[in-house]
Design an enzyme around this catalytic site. Structure first.
Site, PDB file in Angstrom:
ATOM      1  CG  ASP A  97      28.592 -10.276 -88.616  1.00 39.14           C
ATOM      2  OD1 ASP A  97      27.360 -10.094 -88.720  1.00 39.14           O
ATOM      3  OD2 ASP A  97      29.402  -9.994 -89.519  1.00 39.14           O
ATOM      4  CE  LYS A 160      32.877 -10.928 -90.668  1.00 38.82           C
ATOM      5  NZ  LYS A 160      32.299 -10.031 -89.646  1.00 38.82           N
ATOM      6  CE  LYS A 193      30.693  -9.100 -93.004  1.00 33.99           C
ATOM      7  NZ  LYS A 193      30.000  -8.581 -91.789  1.00 33.99           N
TER       8      LYS A 193
END
Length: 252
Positions: A97, A160, A193
């Site tokens: 991430d 995300k 996300k």
């Protein structure tokens, strides 16, 4: 969708997260135990790079191990980010991430950000790459859309919302912009996300509904949808065990 159905979907799509500055090996052991619930496993755990090897050793292969890079400030200096990526790969991580250089994007440095993302994507293959755009800092729909497009063009597997460390984390308004960009990109494997501030199943359910609406019901699975949270699992388990208090109605 019933609250029970939302809880089951949220569990399957959950990245159970611990990114506290003071995290210890004992904290990570506890996190890995929590990831294996009576109702089934989470999708992944998300930790600092220094804990990847420990988490991977503690978990069954069906639970992914994710770690963060360029976190949380999202600088444009590539070398330390590539070093973090390599550390995660060498330790046996499955997912990365990484924070998009959102301040640089706000300053109009879109080409530099694009080059940065391309280098990170190249270095991180074959791991799953989730790009944190820090939507609360980008703030405007135009910048959120641009960040999403840059990530998709670079080959990110997920876009995300947030680090969870900024004043504004995930919002449904930002999620809608991001999901529309993903849906319109033609990249049918790209995912989304939502992270930051999602603490209950009632909080999570509108994101599940929105993703099903814009990406299709079949996209609401851990290959294309994730939640990043530390506290959400408590409420998921309460809902699935029948001990949760009745929630207030959630809306858009």
């Amino acid at each position: 969708m019933s609250l029970q159905d939302a809880a089951r979907q949220a569990l399957a799509c959950l990245d159970l997260t611990s990114l506290n500055d003071a995290d210890t090996p004992a904290d990570i052991d506890a996190l890995c135990r929590r990831a294996q619930t009576l109702f089934g496993p989470v999708a992944a755990v998300c930790v600092w790079p220094r804990f990847v090897a420990q988490a991977r050793a503690a978990l069954p292969k069906e639970i992914g191990v994710a770690a963060v890079a360029n976190f949380p400030h999202g600088g444009l200096d590539l070398a330390p980010v590539l070093a973090e990526v390599q550390t995660i790969i060498d330790a046996g991580g499955d997912e990365i991430d990484v924070v998009l250089p959102y301040a640089a994007l706000k300053a109009g440095k879109g080409s530099e950000v694009s080059e940065f993302l391309g280098e990170v994507r190249h270095a991180s293959r074959p791991l799953t790459l989730k790009l944190i755009i820090e939507s609360g800092e980008l703030a405007t729909p135009e910048l959120i859309a641009e960040a999403t497009r840059l990530g998709l063009i670079a080959g990110a597997d997920f876009i995300k919302t947030s680090t969870g460390k900024s004043k504004v984390s995930a919002t449904l308004a930002a999620a809608e912009v991001m999901l529309k960009e993903i849906a319109g990109s033609g990249l049918h494997a790209a995912g989304f996300k939502a992270s930051g501030g999602i603490r209950t199943v009632a909080d999570a359910a509108p994101y599940l509904d929105l993703a099903a609406q814009l990406l299709g019901p079949d996209a609401v699975n851990p290959r294309r949808f994730r939640f990043g949270a530390s506290g959400l699992l408590n409420d998921i388990e309460a809902v699935l065990s029948g001990t949760a208090a009745a929630p207030a109605k959630a809306g858009y």
